[in-house]
Design a protein around this motif. Structure first.
Motif, PDB file in Angstrom:
ATOM      1  N   GLY A  14       0.231  -0.972  15.106  1.00 42.91           N
ATOM      2  CA  GLY A  14      -1.143  -1.544  15.853  1.00 42.91           C
ATOM      3  C   GLY A  14      -2.143  -1.786  15.267  1.00 42.91           C
ATOM      4  N   ARG A  15      -1.991  -1.601  13.759  1.00 40.49           N
ATOM      5  CA  ARG A  15      -3.160  -1.832  12.816  1.00 40.49           C
ATOM      6  C   ARG A  15      -2.622  -2.862  11.841  1.00 40.49           C
ATOM      7  NH1 ARG A  15      -5.482   3.151  10.112  1.00 40.49           N
ATOM      8  NH2 ARG A  15      -3.289   3.459   9.603  1.00 40.49           N
ATOM      9  N   CYS A  16      -3.561  -3.755  11.242  1.00 39.69           N
ATOM     10  CA  CYS A  16      -3.349  -4.597  10.391  1.00 39.69           C
ATOM     11  C   CYS A  16      -4.438  -4.553   9.374  1.00 39.69           C
ATOM     12  CB  CYS A  16      -3.474  -5.966  10.700  1.00 39.69           C
ATOM     13  SG  CYS A  16      -4.799  -6.815  11.263  1.00 39.69           S
ATOM     14  N   VAL A  17      -4.537  -4.904   8.007  1.00 41.17           N
ATOM     15  CA  VAL A  17      -5.463  -4.843   6.900  1.00 41.17           C
ATOM     16  C   VAL A  17      -5.913  -6.240   6.872  1.00 41.17           C
ATOM     17  CG1 VAL A  17      -5.576  -4.953   4.529  1.00 41.17           C
ATOM     18  CG2 VAL A  17      -4.027  -3.382   5.364  1.00 41.17           C
ATOM     19  N   LEU A  18      -7.323  -5.975   6.996  1.00 40.56           N
ATOM     20  CA  LEU A  18      -8.124  -7.345   6.896  1.00 40.56           C
ATOM     21  C   LEU A  18      -9.405  -7.155   5.753  1.00 40.56           C
ATOM     22  CD1 LEU A  18      -8.916  -8.377  10.483  1.00 40.56           C
ATOM     23  CD2 LEU A  18      -7.155  -9.460   8.900  1.00 40.56           C
ATOM     24  N   VAL A  20      -5.429  -3.932  -2.512  1.00 42.57           N
ATOM     25  CA  VAL A  20      -5.783  -2.936  -1.951  1.00 42.57           C
ATOM     26  C   VAL A  20      -4.844  -1.894  -2.283  1.00 42.57           C
ATOM     27  CG1 VAL A  20      -6.601  -4.455   0.015  1.00 42.57           C
ATOM     28  CG2 VAL A  20      -4.423  -3.821   0.128  1.00 42.57           C
ATOM     29  N   GLY A  21      -4.096  -1.832  -3.309  1.00 42.12           N
ATOM     30  CA  GLY A  21      -3.392  -0.495  -3.913  1.00 42.12           C
ATOM     31  C   GLY A  21      -2.504  -0.002  -2.895  1.00 42.12           C
ATOM     32  N   ILE A  22      -1.893  -0.788  -2.025  1.00 39.62           N
ATOM     33  CA  ILE A  22      -0.502   0.120  -1.258  1.00 39.62           C
ATOM     34  C   ILE A  22       0.748  -0.983  -1.565  1.00 39.62           C
ATOM     35  CG2 ILE A  22      -2.186   0.783   0.599  1.00 39.62           C
ATOM     36  CD1 ILE A  22      -1.328  -1.768   2.270  1.00 39.62           C
ATOM     37  N   GLU A  23       1.991  -0.145  -1.317  1.00 39.20           N
ATOM     38  CA  GLU A  23       3.073  -0.797  -1.130  1.00 39.20           C
ATOM     39  C   GLU A  23       3.544  -1.351   0.017  1.00 39.20           C
ATOM     40  OE1 GLU A  23       4.661  -1.210  -4.177  1.00 39.20           O
ATOM     41  OE2 GLU A  23       3.040  -0.038  -5.324  1.00 39.20           O
ATOM     42  N   VAL A  24       4.350  -2.148  -0.012  1.00 38.96           N
ATOM     43  CA  VAL A  24       4.852  -2.794   1.328  1.00 38.96           C
ATOM     44  C   VAL A  24       6.504  -3.158   1.312  1.00 38.96           C
ATOM     45  CG1 VAL A  24       2.462  -4.225   1.659  1.00 38.96           C
ATOM     46  CG2 VAL A  24       4.518  -5.371   0.432  1.00 38.96           C
ATOM     47  N   CYS A  25       6.822  -3.071   2.491  1.00 36.62           N
ATOM     48  CA  CYS A  25       8.249  -3.503   2.742  1.00 36.62           C
ATOM     49  C   CYS A  25       8.386  -4.545   3.777  1.00 36.62           C
ATOM     50  CB  CYS A  25       9.029  -2.284   2.949  1.00 36.62           C
ATOM     51  SG  CYS A  25       8.479  -1.296   4.308  1.00 36.62           S
ATOM     52  N   ASP A  26       9.684  -4.880   4.293  1.00 41.16           N
ATOM     53  CA  ASP A  26       9.812  -5.801   5.424  1.00 41.16           C
ATOM     54  C   ASP A  26       9.095  -6.932   5.302  1.00 41.16           C
ATOM     55  OD1 ASP A  26      11.589  -3.658   6.372  1.00 41.16           O
ATOM     56  OD2 ASP A  26       9.848  -3.210   7.700  1.00 41.16           O
ATOM     57  N   VAL A  27       9.131  -7.583   4.109  1.00 46.00           N
ATOM     58  CA  VAL A  27       8.248  -8.895   3.630  1.00 46.00           C
ATOM     59  C   VAL A  27       9.097 -10.022   4.444  1.00 46.00           C
ATOM     60  CG1 VAL A  27       7.469 -10.740   1.938  1.00 46.00           C
ATOM     61  CG2 VAL A  27       7.521  -8.070   1.506  1.00 46.00           C
ATOM     62  N   ALA A  28       8.523 -10.663   5.422  1.00 44.87           N
ATOM     63  CA  ALA A  28       9.318 -11.704   6.074  1.00 44.87           C
ATOM     64  C   ALA A  28       8.427 -12.883   6.232  1.00 44.87           C
ATOM     65  CB  ALA A  28       9.286 -11.426   7.567  1.00 44.87           C
ATOM     66  N   VAL A  80      -7.102   1.236  -1.830  1.00 46.25           N
ATOM     67  CA  VAL A  80      -7.706   1.369  -2.888  1.00 46.25           C
ATOM     68  C   VAL A  80      -8.119  -0.085  -3.460  1.00 46.25           C
ATOM     69  CG1 VAL A  80      -7.752   2.015  -5.421  1.00 46.25           C
ATOM     70  CG2 VAL A  80      -6.589   3.335  -3.748  1.00 46.25           C
ATOM     71  N   ILE A  81      -9.216  -0.707  -3.133  1.00 48.56           N
ATOM     72  CA  ILE A  81      -9.765  -1.934  -3.277  1.00 48.56           C
ATOM     73  C   ILE A  81      -9.943  -2.249  -4.868  1.00 48.56           C
ATOM     74  CG2 ILE A  81     -11.474  -3.406  -2.879  1.00 48.56           C
ATOM     75  CD1 ILE A  81     -12.008  -1.751  -0.265  1.00 48.56           C
ATOM     76  N   ASP A  82      -9.545  -3.358  -5.035  1.00 47.39           N
ATOM     77  CA  ASP A  82      -9.901  -3.968  -6.433  1.00 47.39           C
ATOM     78  C   ASP A  82     -11.029  -4.825  -6.351  1.00 47.39           C
ATOM     79  OD1 ASP A  82      -9.966  -5.536  -8.686  1.00 47.39           O
ATOM     80  OD2 ASP A  82      -8.252  -6.774  -8.457  1.00 47.39           O
ATOM     81  N   ALA A  83     -12.127  -4.125  -6.913  1.00 45.28           N
ATOM     82  CA  ALA A  83     -13.508  -4.430  -6.663  1.00 45.28           C
ATOM     83  C   ALA A  83     -13.810  -5.908  -7.333  1.00 45.28           C
ATOM     84  CB  ALA A  83     -14.458  -3.676  -7.279  1.00 45.28           C
ATOM     85  N   ASP A  84     -12.928  -6.485  -8.137  1.00 43.99           N
ATOM     86  CA  ASP A  84     -13.049  -7.566  -8.788  1.00 43.99           C
ATOM     87  C   ASP A  84     -13.111  -8.678  -7.929  1.00 43.99           C
ATOM     88  OD1 ASP A  84     -14.124  -6.819 -11.141  1.00 43.99           O
ATOM     89  OD2 ASP A  84     -11.910  -6.857 -12.123  1.00 43.99           O
ATOM     90  N   GLU A  85     -11.745  -8.659  -6.975  1.00 38.26           N
ATOM     91  CA  GLU A  85     -11.596  -9.563  -5.885  1.00 38.26           C
ATOM     92  C   GLU A  85     -11.801  -9.205  -4.645  1.00 38.26           C
ATOM     93  OE1 GLU A  85      -7.690 -11.587  -6.195  1.00 38.26           O
ATOM     94  OE2 GLU A  85      -7.256 -10.160  -8.248  1.00 38.26           O
ATOM     95  N   ILE A  86     -11.856  -8.075  -4.169  1.00 39.56           N
ATOM     96  CA  ILE A  86     -12.265  -7.373  -2.964  1.00 39.56           C
ATOM     97  C   ILE A  86     -13.405  -6.769  -2.806  1.00 39.56           C
ATOM     98  CG2 ILE A  86     -11.398  -6.230  -0.764  1.00 39.56           C
ATOM     99  CD1 ILE A  86      -9.451  -8.863  -1.472  1.00 39.56           C
ATOM    100  N   VAL A  87     -14.377  -7.202  -1.810  1.00 38.01           N
ATOM    101  CA  VAL A  87     -15.531  -6.364  -1.584  1.00 38.01           C
ATOM    102  C   VAL A  87     -15.372  -5.372  -0.440  1.00 38.01           C
ATOM    103  CG1 VAL A  87     -18.028  -6.536  -0.683  1.00 38.01           C
ATOM    104  CG2 VAL A  87     -17.112  -8.391  -2.257  1.00 38.01           C
TER     105      VAL A  87
END
Length: 315
Positions: free
Chosen positions: A180-184, A220-228, A256-263
């Protein structure tokens, strides 16, 4: 071809992304038939779409695109064969200089309000306009290239090499936790409160799925799976093809945010996302009222919004 699909519920999920709609035949086999193309430009029944150097088009009330007969397209520019529909030939004149008069509007403004025929023709014309404007010289020898194949190639008169419109593949992905949560997130070019899903270009020698995992890890420094894979949409600003995906976080969800691309980035619930509105229409808040970090979402034209809306419907 998809049926006409004018603007509707901003939370709807179209079966075809807005800029991927089309109702014309590109008739690519006619591009090398110079006699046929010349006759089409001489035919008063042909319909010409004028495109300004800024990538805008003339519109009529409704709105709908304003097409003119070839005799009214007597300005300098690149001539392009767009295609045919319902027995009519559609052409574009990619003007070298600004054209006075009429109501000129851009694809971003118009896309959700146009018919499938109009949006497909305009998306194609804008993409070609951007390419012709920035690829006027041969990358091999530097000579000035010449427009060929009814506006779909540029040919070098020195070494005879042919050059084709550039399309840069990019991935755009909604990352969720399955609960029930997503990354924005937002980049530095956006004001506070406006968020979208993550995105990035596919690198040389990389698959789209690998690009999804890499871009999420970098931004954002996380790993993902189930790429669809979900859907694709041209994005001619100036030359991208957006490949839409979903992916689920694998392991530690801490960002963990990449400050060069993500504020700013965060995990948002469906309830929080549903309270947001389209970019540019965020409601004014009373003085002293705390500002929620998420107030605006990409407009319905974007495949980003389609990914968000589809995720909302799942829960």
């Amino acid at each position: 071809m998809a049926p006409d699909r004018p603007a509707s519920d901003p939370w709807a999920v179209p079966d075809v992304p807005i800029l991927a709609r089309s109702a014309h035949d590109r008739i690519a086999h006619r591009r090398t038939d110079e006699g046929w193309v010349t006759a089409a430009w001489d035919d008063p029944a042909s319909r010409v779409l004028l495109i300004s150097p800024a990538g805008t088009a003339q519109v009529r009330p409704g709105p709908s695109l304003r097409y003119v007969p070839p005799s009214e397209a007597a300005v300098d520019g690149v001539r392009v064969l767009l295609g045919a529909a319902d027995g009519a030939v559609y052409l574009a004149l990619l003007a070298t200089d600004e054209i006075a008069g009429a109501d000129w509007r851009g694809l971003r403004e118009l896309a959700t309000e146009l018919t499938d025929l109009d949006v497909g023709l305009l998306t194609t014309a804008v993409a070609l306009q951007a390419w012709h404007r920035t690829h006027r010289h041969c990358p091999r020898c530097g000579a000035r290239t010449e427009v060929s194949k009814a506006g779909w190639t540029r040919t070098c008169p020195v070494d005879s090499s042919e050059h084709f419109p550039r399309t840069d593949p990019a991935v755009i992905m909604l990352v969720h936790d399955g609960a029930g949560r997503c990354v924005l997130a937002r980049g530095p070019q956006w004001p506070a409160g406006r968020m979208s899903v993550l995105a990035g270009f596919v690198e040389a020698g990389e698959s789209a799925e690998a690009a999804v995992a890499r871009e999420v890890r970098e931004e954002v420094g996380i790993e993902v799976c189930d790429v669809a894979y979900v859907a694709s949409q041209p994005h001619p600003f100036p030359a991208s093809l957006m490949l839409g995906y979903t992916a689920r976080v694998a392991g530690d969800p801490r960002l963990v945010i990449d400050a060069d691309e993500i504020v700013e980035a965060g995990w948002y619930t469906r309830e929080e996302v549903r309270r947001a509105t389209d970019w540019g229409s965020e409601p004014a808040l009373d003085a002293g009222q705390p500002l929620p970090p998420l107030r605006g979402l990409p407009g319905t034209m974007s495949i980003a919004r389609q990914l968000i809306n589809a995720w909302l419907l799942e829960g």
